[in-house]
Design an enzyme around this catalytic site. Structure first.
Site, mmCIF file in Angstrom:
data_model
loop_
_atom_site.group_PDB
_atom_site.id
_atom_site.type_symbol
_atom_site.label_atom_id
_atom_site.label_comp_id
_atom_site.label_asym_id
_atom_site.label_seq_id
_atom_site.Cartn_x
_atom_site.Cartn_y
_atom_site.Cartn_z
ATOM 1 N N LYS A 125 -10.255 -16.853 -85.655
ATOM 2 C CA LYS A 125 -9.814 -17.527 -86.879
ATOM 3 C C LYS A 125 -8.836 -18.672 -86.560
ATOM 4 O O LYS A 125 -8.735 -19.630 -87.312
ATOM 5 C CB LYS A 125 -9.127 -16.544 -87.830
ATOM 6 C CG LYS A 125 -9.932 -15.294 -88.185
ATOM 7 C CD LYS A 125 -11.073 -15.606 -89.122
ATOM 8 C CE LYS A 125 -11.678 -14.373 -89.774
ATOM 9 N NZ LYS A 125 -12.301 -13.415 -88.860
HETATM 10 C C1 LIG Z 1 -13.489 -12.746 -88.962
HETATM 11 C C2 LIG Z 1 -13.982 -12.114 -87.743
HETATM 12 C C3 LIG Z 1 -15.357 -11.898 -87.537
HETATM 13 C C4 LIG Z 1 -16.389 -12.246 -88.576
HETATM 14 O O1 LIG Z 1 -16.536 -13.625 -88.746
HETATM 15 P P1 LIG Z 1 -17.212 -14.206 -90.074
HETATM 16 O O2 LIG Z 1 -17.066 -15.667 -89.963
HETATM 17 O O3 LIG Z 1 -16.440 -13.625 -91.213
HETATM 18 O O4 LIG Z 1 -18.618 -13.741 -90.074
HETATM 19 C C5 LIG Z 1 -15.753 -11.352 -86.335
HETATM 20 N N1 LIG Z 1 -14.852 -10.992 -85.404
HETATM 21 C C6 LIG Z 1 -13.540 -11.172 -85.563
HETATM 22 C C7 LIG Z 1 -12.604 -10.734 -84.501
HETATM 23 C C8 LIG Z 1 -13.059 -11.741 -86.732
HETATM 24 O O5 LIG Z 1 -11.741 -11.916 -86.883
#
Ligand SMILES: *Cc1c(COP(=O)(O)O)cnc(C)c1O
Length: 508
Positions: A125
């Site tokens: 993120k």
């Molecule tokens: C948010 C997240 C995901 C999922 O990603 P999306 O874009 O919501 O599909 C997968 N792994 C981790 C560690 C995340 O923080």
């Protein structure tokens, strides 16, 4: 005059705008779409047309992460000046990342792990949330907005901390994060409730992530509250992955990964690669889909789910059905039954039809499910969906550690497991990039238990030190920080109290 007028018309026909997935008449520039987050009709902003890369793959292969970021983002955020965008990029991808590569590719088990966790909260993120505050404040300036911007976010764990870290003490903003009190890992929770910054607020809710997300959506669509906020000099925006200011920076690292493979001679220009993405809200994998639509040679999008396998079922049957038991897994950031960003794909495969999309989204809201037409389903041939059970995730982590001494987190392990299933079923040997979405340090307890169940009795930070010993990877700053940090946020509420909590925080 004539020429100037012509030129103006020509220029405006060259630029893209954003429209709602639910109403063709709702239009916005990129900066307006970033400010709004969600379209006023509850739809998501999508580009009028997906821009094509205007540099060759060979040229891209000579660029740094920041340079690739500029080349990709300038095409989507075309109302930003070069100076504005470069300034945002410089502020985002700096020493907050523990490597100048920003997103290194690591080869293990004959596959390439694209490590997206070198930012300040050690999850992917950060890739987007380190730049979003700058895109947002720049957008506010461009649109002469004087209101203070209130970021409202629901998190399944990682978004929350990454958004808090990105926005902490950014002038002209406040950030309020809601998370499921019993639905995130201990380290994720500790990271959030120790967040510093006078403009940060963290609230646990007695409910799951979907409840938090629905609560936030309801607050966003509350017109009376919007008016009340405006009077008090505030306006909401979203840091959730539905914001195009989140989505666009995520396209960058797929282009970058490709450019690295090309630069390293692993692939030839134009050769297709596969991507495997551990998926929750469908933002990350959608970014890879947009990258392909920009011209990046990608063959398959391998969509990996955990035991909350709504997406796997969807790709199998064409029916999206959220009516099922919600499972708490060791990959909590993927414990999601409503993948918000899927709406953008639905809209696209419906032939960019707001009418069809709205019909399906209304069905989802009313009955919790919808079915796409066979014509729409045909357009999903490049997608492969599968899922990993908890036992399979554990086995993948243990085996990869034993064979390669490479330790991955639980989310990445969902992806690696699904990729193994894909290879077994298809015998496809195409060069493949797995999106590695979190550092194992973020999910230390689960990861260590998977490697050896005798670790169960160790304390959280003893485990951190043991993980360091096994992996030889230095303990990230993000973990060192929370060893001793005091808890600064302890508000907990029911899901129906979320709006009241927001009003209390803002004093309105
Ligand atoms: C948010 C997240 C995901 C999922 O990603 P999306 O874009 O919501 O599909 C997968 N792994 C981790 C560690 C995340 O923080």
């Amino acid at each position: 005059m004539l020429i100037a007028g012509y030129r103006k018309a020509w220029l405006s026909s060259m630029s893209i705008y954003y429209k709602s997935t639910r109403d063709d008449n709702v239009k916005a520039t990129a900066s307006q779409a970033i400010l709004k987050g969600l379209a006023p009709d509850g739809g998501l902003f999508v580009p009028s047309e997906i821009p094509a890369l205007d540099k060759s793959l060979e040229e891209l292969a000579t660029l740094s992460y920041k340079e690739v970021a500029y080349e990709v983002m300038k095409l989507w955020l075309d109302d930003f000046t070069e100076e504005e965008l470069k300034n945002c990029i410089e502020k985002a991808y700096d020493a907050k990342f523990d490597t100048t590569e920003i997103a290194p590719l690591v080869k293990a088990d004959n596959t390439f792990f694209l490590e997206l966790f070198h930012g300040q909260t050690i999850a992917f993120k950060d890739m987007a949330l380190s730049i979003l505050p700058h895109l947002l404040t720049t957008s506010a300036k461009k649109n002469h907005i004087d209101n203070e911007i209130v970021i409202l976010t629901a998190t399944s764990g990682d978004t929350g901390k990454a958004a808090l870290a990105g926005f902490a003490d950014v002038k002209g903003t406040k950030i309020i994060v809601f998370y499921p009190k019993n639905g995130v890992s201990p380290i994720q929770e500790k990271q959030m409730i120790t967040q510093k910054g006078d403009n940060t607020y963290v609230v646990g809710i007695n409910g799951n992530f979907d409840a938090a997300q629905t609560g936030v959506k309801n607050i966003f669509s509350d017109k009376a509250l919007e008016e009340q906020m405006n009077k008090a000099g505030f306006q909401f925006s979203s840091a959730n992955s539905i914001n195009i200011g989140r989505l666009v920076p995520q396209i960058v690292y797929y282009v970058y990964a490709y450019s690295r493979l090309l630069a390293d001679g692993v692939i030839k220009a134009g050769e297709k690669i596969n991507v495997v993405v551990p998926t929750g809200n469908f933002g990350n994998i959608l970014a890879s889909f947009y990258a392909k639509n920009m011209g990046l040679p990608i063959a398959k999008f391998i969509c990996a789910s955990n035991e909350n396998k709504v997406l796997y079922d969807f790709f199998e049957t064409g029916e999206y059905d959220r009516n099922r038991e919600f499972v708490l897994t060791t990959s909590p950031s993927m414990d999601i039954l409503i993948s918000s960003n899927l709406e953008r794909l639905i809209y696209k495969i419906a032939g960019n039809s707001a009418v069809k999309n709205t019909e399906l989204m209304s069905a989802l809201k009313e009955s919790g499910k919808y079915t796409i037409t066979s014509q729409m389903k045909e357009q999903l041939v490049d997608f492969y969906g599968n899922y990993a059970t908890e036992a399979e995730v554990a086995d993948t982590i243990k085996t990869l550690y034993e064979n390669e001494k490479y330790i991955i987190d639980t989310h990445t392990a969902v992806a690696a497991t699904v990729y193994e299933k894909y290879k077994t079923q298809t015998k496809d040997e195409t060069t493949t990039v797995i999106a590695s979405t979190a550092s194992p340090y973020k999910f230390t307890r689960s990861v260590m238990n998977d490697i050896d169940s005798s670790y169960e009795t160790m304390g959280d930070f003893e485990l951190v030190d043991e993980l360091c010993r096994l992996s030889g990877v230095k303990v990230p700053q993000a973990i060192e920080e929370i060893r001793t940090a005091p808890v600064l946020h302890d508000t907990v509420c029911e899901t129906n109290e979320m709006s009241a909590v927001v009003q209390k925080i803002l004093g309105i």
